[in-house]
Design a protein around this motif. Structure first.
Motif, short mmCIF file in Angstrom:
data_model
loop_
_atom_site.label_atom_id
_atom_site.label_comp_id
_atom_site.label_asym_id
_atom_site.label_seq_id
_atom_site.Cartn_x
_atom_site.Cartn_y
_atom_site.Cartn_z
N GLU A 1 69.54 -15.92 38.57
CA GLU A 1 70.19 -16.76 39.54
C GLU A 1 68.94 -17.43 40.70
N GLU A 2 68.27 -16.87 40.84
CA GLU A 2 67.34 -17.72 41.63
C GLU A 2 66.00 -17.94 40.63
N ALA A 3 65.75 -17.83 39.28
CA ALA A 3 65.25 -18.90 37.82
C ALA A 3 65.72 -19.62 38.08
N LEU A 4 67.23 -19.83 38.03
CA LEU A 4 68.20 -20.89 38.26
C LEU A 4 68.18 -22.26 39.18
N GLN A 5 67.76 -21.41 39.80
CA GLN A 5 67.90 -22.56 41.66
C GLN A 5 67.08 -23.17 41.57
N PHE A 6 65.40 -21.72 41.04
CA PHE A 6 64.03 -22.43 40.59
C PHE A 6 64.09 -23.99 40.38
N ARG A 7 64.53 -23.69 39.01
CA ARG A 7 64.61 -24.54 37.97
C ARG A 7 65.24 -26.42 38.59
N ASP A 8 66.41 -25.96 38.64
CA ASP A 8 67.17 -27.21 39.36
C ASP A 8 66.63 -27.53 40.60
N MET A 9 65.67 -27.15 41.36
CA MET A 9 65.08 -27.40 42.10
C MET A 9 64.48 -28.94 42.06
N MET A 10 63.13 -27.61 40.93
CA MET A 10 61.85 -29.45 39.83
C MET A 10 62.86 -30.19 39.13
N ASN A 11 63.36 -30.30 38.39
CA ASN A 11 64.51 -31.00 37.53
C ASN A 11 64.96 -32.38 38.66
N GLN A 12 65.73 -31.58 40.18
CA GLN A 12 65.55 -32.42 41.05
C GLN A 12 63.99 -33.00 41.78
N TYR A 13 63.41 -32.53 41.15
CA TYR A 13 61.51 -33.32 41.93
C TYR A 13 61.13 -33.89 40.89
N GLY A 14 61.80 -33.63 39.82
CA GLY A 14 61.48 -35.01 38.71
C GLY A 14 61.75 -36.10 39.02
N GLU A 15 63.28 -35.95 39.25
CA GLU A 15 64.23 -36.97 39.01
C GLU A 15 63.51 -37.42 39.72
N PHE A 16 62.64 -37.67 41.26
CA PHE A 16 62.77 -38.11 42.42
C PHE A 16 61.31 -38.84 41.95
N ALA A 17 60.79 -38.44 41.47
CA ALA A 17 59.38 -38.85 41.05
C ALA A 17 59.61 -40.31 39.61
N LYS A 18 60.31 -39.84 39.20
CA LYS A 18 61.15 -41.56 38.03
C LYS A 18 61.24 -42.12 39.25
N GLU A 19 61.52 -42.20 40.70
CA GLU A 19 62.18 -43.25 40.90
C GLU A 19 61.82 -43.40 42.35
N THR A 20 62.21 -44.93 43.25
CA THR A 20 61.17 -45.13 44.05
C THR A 20 62.59 -45.62 45.37
N HIS A 21 62.03 -45.54 46.63
CA HIS A 21 62.86 -45.55 47.77
C HIS A 21 62.51 -47.33 47.93
N LEU A 22 63.62 -48.02 48.05
CA LEU A 22 63.77 -49.76 47.95
C LEU A 22 62.91 -50.02 49.57
N GLY A 23 63.13 -48.79 50.44
CA GLY A 23 62.34 -49.52 52.37
C GLY A 23 61.05 -49.17 51.95
N ASP A 24 60.24 -47.91 50.47
CA ASP A 24 59.24 -48.27 50.69
C ASP A 24 58.25 -49.40 49.67
N LEU A 25 59.16 -50.10 49.50
CA LEU A 25 58.52 -51.60 48.74
C LEU A 25 58.79 -52.63 49.90
N PHE A 26 59.91 -52.86 50.02
CA PHE A 26 60.69 -53.82 51.40
C PHE A 26 60.40 -52.95 52.43
N PRO A 27 59.63 -52.75 53.46
CA PRO A 27 59.77 -51.94 54.72
C PRO A 27 61.03 -52.79 55.57
N ALA A 28 61.25 -54.29 55.20
CA ALA A 28 62.92 -54.46 56.06
C ALA A 28 63.97 -53.50 55.88
N LEU A 29 64.21 -52.84 54.58
CA LEU A 29 64.79 -52.02 54.33
C LEU A 29 65.00 -50.78 54.38
#
Length: 330
Positions: free
Chosen positions: A220-248
């Motif tokens: 159970e703990e292993a599955l939670q860890f894997r899920d968090m690493m997968n989510q982190y990897g997905e965030f690494a592929k995305e960029t928040h619009l506000g990081d590129l356009f501060p007005a947003l």
């Protein structure tokens, strides 16, 4: 006939109002476009002697050129504009270095100049408010983190202390390869196995736990860890619009920031639980126990947040590598 003429006269003021509204709208859009172009040109003038750059569109800059796979797009652009070029992603200026000689110069002669990172939301929410080694700006705090990493985590003496552990994990991998090869007529998919090996070596060194592959005791703990690493990897592929356009920056498009905050909270609880387990069992030969021992004598340098940040950055670096491999970089 007369009634029709009277009706047209009654509608005429409405049509005139619509025409005026359209004219004002066109003037407003034109003014905004001219103002944005002026601001962009003024911003460009702040950076003199910029490397060559492709044609940039107003507001978005070169974002329209970034097509998957990104590394291939960058390579194609460098073939046309040279090994060093400048791009603009929204309001962010970027220098692309695609030459080994120039990269070496960046990390030797100009390493301090290029050491700082832009304040993206990844660093704020997933790196303890820019306090981990991967997100902190150059300064006393960053130098302290580097000292800890060099002397207490990645020193030859410390790594040699886990040599038997690495041998054991490699032995487990070879047994797994032999078994899978026999079951699949010699065909073995090594990429996932190598990643499992790497994660297990890192996590066993850090916390004495295996979360990947076979013979995982705390599933159970292993599955939670894997899920968090997968989510982190997905965030690494995305960029928040506000990081590129501060007005947003105040607009949480698609719940990006909310999901990131949730992941940050879950990761912090997970890491804090690991620290508490080690405080209850100080006999484990792990990096966490070593850092907790140092905390007893130097609590201001080895706070819980710093230790969790050091553990997390080791984990998520491999999560990022996993993400890049899945995107086709490896």
């Amino acid at each position: 006939m007369w009634d029709r003429v009277q009706k047209q006269k009654k509608l005429h003021p409405v049509a005139k109002e619509m025409e005026d509204t359209t004219m004002y709208l066109v003037l407003a859009i034109s003014f905004v476009t001219i103002a944005l172009n002026f601001l962009m040109r003024s911003r460009n003038q702040q950076f003199k002697n910029l490397p060559p750059s492709p044609f940039a569109l107003p507001i978005i800059g070169h974002l329209h050129l970034m097509k998957q796979p990104i590394y291939q797009t960058i390579h194609n652009l460098s073939q046309k504009f040279g090994p060093i070029m400048s791009l603009r992603f929204g309001s962010r200026f970027v220098i692309i270095v695609n030459s080994p000689e120039a990269v070496e110069e960046c990390f030797t002669k100009n390493d301090v100049i290029l050491a700082n990172r832009p304040p993206f939301c990844h660093g704020k929410y997933l790196n303890y408010n820019f306090t981990t080694m991967g997100a902190a700006n150059y300064g006393d705090h960053w130098r302290n983190l580097r000292r800890i990493g060099n002397n207490e985590i990645f020193s030859p003496k410390r790594l040699n202390g886990f040599q038997e552990l690495r041998k054991k994990e490699v032995g487990n991998l070879m047994k797994r390869v032999a078994r899978v090869s026999g079951e699949n007529a010699g065909k073995v998919e090594l990429r996932s196995m190598i990643l499992d090996l790497t994660f297990n070596i890192v996590m066993t060194m850090l916390a004495g736990k295996r979360y990947y592959g076979e013979d995982v005791s705390e599933l159970e703990e292993a599955l939670q860890f894997r899920d968090m690493m997968n989510q982190y990897g997905e965030f690494a592929k995305e960029t928040h619009l506000g990081d590129l356009f501060p007005a947003l920056s105040s607009i949480d498009y698609n719940g990006f920031v909310k999901r990131m905050k949730t992941l940050s909270k879950n990761m912090d609880l997970f890491l804090q639980r690991l620290l508490d387990e080690h405080r209850a069992d100080r006999d484990r030969n792990t990096m966490i126990n070593h850092l907790l021992t140092l905390q007893e004598t130097q609590p201001q340098l080895y706070t819980d947040s710093i230790i969790k940040g050091l553990v997390m950055i080791d984990d998520v670096d491999f999560g990022f590598i996993d993400s890049m491999l899945r995107m086709g970089y490896g």
